[in-house]
Enzyme design. Structure first.
Site, short mmCIF file in Angstrom:
data_model
loop_
_atom_site.label_atom_id
_atom_site.label_comp_id
_atom_site.label_asym_id
_atom_site.label_seq_id
_atom_site.Cartn_x
_atom_site.Cartn_y
_atom_site.Cartn_z
N ARG A 38 26.18 59.32 33.09
CA ARG A 38 26.98 58.70 32.02
C ARG A 38 28.45 58.47 32.40
NH1 ARG A 38 24.06 62.54 29.13
NH2 ARG A 38 22.22 61.65 28.18
N LYS A 44 36.18 45.98 35.62
CA LYS A 44 34.89 45.28 35.46
C LYS A 44 34.00 45.69 36.63
CE LYS A 44 36.13 41.06 32.95
NZ LYS A 44 36.20 39.59 33.02
N GLU A 69 43.09 32.91 44.62
CA GLU A 69 43.21 33.80 43.45
C GLU A 69 44.66 34.23 43.23
OE1 GLU A 69 40.72 34.43 41.34
OE2 GLU A 69 38.93 33.92 42.49
N LYS A 123 47.82 41.30 36.81
CA LYS A 123 46.52 41.77 36.32
C LYS A 123 46.72 43.01 35.46
CE LYS A 123 41.77 42.01 36.79
NZ LYS A 123 40.55 41.73 37.49
N GLU A 151 38.56 41.95 27.26
CA GLU A 151 38.51 40.50 27.20
C GLU A 151 38.20 39.96 25.80
OE1 GLU A 151 37.12 38.65 30.83
OE2 GLU A 151 36.50 36.90 29.70
N ARG A 204 42.74 38.20 28.41
CA ARG A 204 42.12 38.43 29.72
C ARG A 204 41.33 37.22 30.19
NH1 ARG A 204 39.50 44.01 32.20
NH2 ARG A 204 38.95 43.13 34.21
N ASN A 219 40.45 33.55 34.01
CA ASN A 219 39.36 32.68 34.44
C ASN A 219 39.79 31.23 34.62
OD1 ASN A 219 37.41 34.76 34.44
ND2 ASN A 219 37.30 34.64 32.22
N HIS A 238 37.82 28.74 36.64
CA HIS A 238 36.51 29.33 36.87
C HIS A 238 35.37 28.58 36.21
CE1 HIS A 238 38.89 32.44 38.66
NE2 HIS A 238 37.86 33.25 38.85
N HIS A 279 32.65 27.82 38.65
CA HIS A 279 31.30 28.39 38.56
C HIS A 279 30.25 27.29 38.60
CE1 HIS A 279 32.77 32.36 36.59
NE2 HIS A 279 32.60 32.50 37.89
N HIS A 287 33.56 31.75 46.43
CA HIS A 287 34.03 31.73 45.04
C HIS A 287 35.46 31.19 44.94
CE1 HIS A 287 34.62 33.05 40.95
NE2 HIS A 287 35.64 33.78 41.34
P1 NAD Z 1 32.68 40.50 49.66
O1 NAD Z 1 32.78 41.87 49.15
O2 NAD Z 1 31.34 39.95 49.96
O3 NAD Z 1 33.58 40.40 50.99
C1 NAD Z 1 33.63 39.18 51.70
C2 NAD Z 1 33.21 39.38 53.17
O4 NAD Z 1 34.26 40.04 53.87
C3 NAD Z 1 31.98 40.24 53.33
O5 NAD Z 1 31.25 39.75 54.43
C4 NAD Z 1 32.58 41.61 53.66
O6 NAD Z 1 31.70 42.47 54.34
C5 NAD Z 1 33.73 41.21 54.51
N1 NAD Z 1 34.84 42.15 54.59
C6 NAD Z 1 35.33 42.94 53.62
N2 NAD Z 1 36.47 43.51 54.04
C7 NAD Z 1 36.69 43.08 55.30
C8 NAD Z 1 37.72 43.30 56.25
N3 NAD Z 1 38.80 44.01 55.95
N4 NAD Z 1 37.62 42.71 57.46
C9 NAD Z 1 36.54 41.91 57.74
N5 NAD Z 1 35.57 41.63 56.89
C10 NAD Z 1 35.65 42.22 55.67
O7 NAD Z 1 33.41 39.45 48.70
P2 NAD Z 1 34.77 39.48 47.91
O8 NAD Z 1 35.26 38.10 47.95
O9 NAD Z 1 35.65 40.60 48.31
O10 NAD Z 1 34.28 39.82 46.43
C11 NAD Z 1 33.36 38.97 45.75
C12 NAD Z 1 32.63 39.80 44.71
O11 NAD Z 1 33.59 40.34 43.83
C13 NAD Z 1 31.65 39.01 43.89
O12 NAD Z 1 30.47 39.75 43.76
C14 NAD Z 1 32.34 38.87 42.54
O13 NAD Z 1 31.43 38.81 41.47
C15 NAD Z 1 33.15 40.14 42.48
N6 NAD Z 1 34.35 40.06 41.66
C16 NAD Z 1 34.54 41.04 40.77
C17 NAD Z 1 35.66 41.02 39.97
C18 NAD Z 1 35.92 42.15 39.02
O14 NAD Z 1 36.84 42.06 38.21
N7 NAD Z 1 35.16 43.21 39.09
C19 NAD Z 1 36.61 40.00 40.08
C20 NAD Z 1 36.37 39.00 41.01
C21 NAD Z 1 35.23 39.04 41.80
N1 GLY Z 2 38.29 38.70 37.32
C1 GLY Z 2 38.57 38.50 35.95
C2 GLY Z 2 38.82 39.78 35.21
O1 GLY Z 2 38.92 40.83 35.79
O2 GLY Z 2 38.89 39.75 34.04
#
Ligand code: NAD
Ligand code: GLY
Length: 358
Positions: free
Chosen positions: A118, A140, A182, A224, A234, A238, A242, A245, A249, A262
């Site tokens: 939990r 998130k 971003e 942020k 949100e 918040r 987006n 987006h 998307h 993305h």
């Molecule tokens: P990712 O985690 O896939 O990383 C991108 C690539 O870079 C991967 O191949 C990873 O292994 C590699 N990598 C990571 N760190 C590295 C480093 N220092 N050196 C070399 N390679 C490295 O993608 P991302 O763009 O970091 O994140 C995308 C994800 O985040 C999506 O799933 C998306 O839904 C999520 N996201 C979440 C939020 C949130 O608020 N929680 C916000 C935006 C995106």
């Molecule tokens: N990435 C959008 C949010 O965190 O709300």
């Protein structure tokens, strides 16, 4: 090193932003509880930074859970595997999970932390620019289902975020640039000075200058932090995060999530949303052109490809998760640096903005 507080009452936590932080545990080790630790990471990041993190933790001997690389790994199967791993290692409620990687690892680890017994503590060590400026902050967490991305998740705040900009030196070029989109987004919705700074510093941005990155990541996290402190779940503001987006998307979905990262799709989406804002008379003509010019200087795409039909894009935008039933909710700009949540754009106006972004 900069320290930014995410002010959420009892769930408040600091985000530390600096260079070589993984090599300087004195800055953050005192904030790690003296409890069993489990590091979540992946096969790409582990050879680069896992040993550094483990040795920084001194004699703490964490467990490590290493996933294959890729968005596809943010899956229900891996979620289950992770829970079984925790069970097998006898991890209890007092433990703390550490996410070392990009948004995929952070989101999955966060959701495991949100649901194991939990809810237990977790700490983010984001290693992509996108994760440092966005995904690691704000609580998130999620996994994907075959039916869609991020469909299962929870709001669960980390207890600390350590963003070491030195890890960004090993990022693939496209991943780095997608993260810059971003950063630019925060400028577009809240901070025109940030846009000016990026315009002046294109060369330093392109060579990943550490001092500049500390500044940009910190400013992004401050934005942020402020948005999340006002609207953690949100209900309102918040949603402005987006910006770009809804179009983005739709572009990602119609290209099967394979053609664009993305952040790249969001770059195109921000140009389209700015065109729509101009057309609606909300912001000054030239805003879209200014953003598009900067995005292009950062080698990001700014046009909607010809093979994506306007009808399909519109249809796909109708499915966007942000839409309140019956309306098409979009984030537009009243001015550069001032976002606006809009539900009044008509289909033909959106259509024209898409055509303007070809
Ligand atoms: P990712 O985690 O896939 O990383 C991108 C690539 O870079 C991967 O191949 C990873 O292994 C590699 N990598 C990571 N760190 C590295 C480093 N220092 N050196 C070399 N390679 C490295 O993608 P991302 O763009 O970091 O994140 C995308 C994800 O985040 C999506 O799933 C998306 O839904 C999520 N996201 C979440 C939020 C949130 O608020 N929680 C916000 C935006 C995106
Ligand atoms: N990435 C959008 C949010 O965190 O709300």
């Amino acid at each position: 090193m900069n320290r930014i507080e995410i002010a959420l009452g009892q769930r408040s936590y600091p985000v530390l932003v600096g260079a070589s932080l993984l090599h300087q545990p004195s800055h953050w080790l005192p904030l790690i509880p003296e409890v069993p630790l489990v590091i979540f990471t992946n096969e790409r990041v582990a050879p680069l930074y896992l040993d550094t993190l483990v040795s920084a933790l001194g004699g703490r001997q964490p467990h490590t859970f290493i996933l294959p690389d890729g968005e596809a790994e943010k899956s229900f199967d891996n979620y289950q595997r992770a829970l079984e791993f925790l069970a097998q290692k006898g991890i209890r409620r007092d433990a703390c999970l550490l996410a070392l990687g990009g948004g995929v690892i952070g989101d999955l680890c966060g959701f495991v932390a949100a649901s194991w017994m939990r809810g237990i503590r977790f700490i983010q060590f984001p290693t992509t620019l996108l994760a440092q400026v966005d995904a690691s902050v704000g609580g998130k967490t999620a996994i994907n289902l075959p039916a869609g991305k991020n469909l299962v998740g929870a709001f669960h705040q980390p207890s600390l975020v350590v963003a070491d900009v030195s890890t960004l030196t090993t990022l693939d070029e496209r991943e780095y640039r997608a993260g810059l989109a971003e950063v630019l987004k925060y400028g577009a919705i809240r901070d025109p000075e940030l846009i000016g700074l990026m315009e002046q510093q294109v060369t330093a941005l392109n060579r990943r200058d550490a001092a500049l990155l500390i500044d940009l990541v910190s400013r992004s996290v401050e934005h942020k932090a402020s948005v999340v402190a006002d609207d953690e779940r949100e209900a309102g503001i918040r949603a402005t995060l987006n910006f770009g987006h809804s179009f983005g998307h739709a572009i990602e979905a119609l290209t099967d999530y394979t053609r664009y990262l993305h952040g790249e799709a969001v770059a195109i989406g921000m140009v389209a949303a700015s065109h729509l804002s101009e057309q609606r008379g909300l912001c000054t003509p030239g805003t879209a052109a200014r953003l598009a010019k900067l995005l292009q200087q950062l080698d990001l795409p700014v046009t909607i490809p010809a093979d994506l039909s306007t009808d399909h894009l519109l249809e796909r935008m109708g499915l966007d998760k942000k839409n309140v039933t019956g309306t098409r909710r979009l984030i537009l700009l009243e001015a550069l640096g001032q976002a606006y949540i809009d539900s009044d754009s008509r289909d033909e106006q959106i259509r024209r903005a898409i055509d303007h972004t070809r």
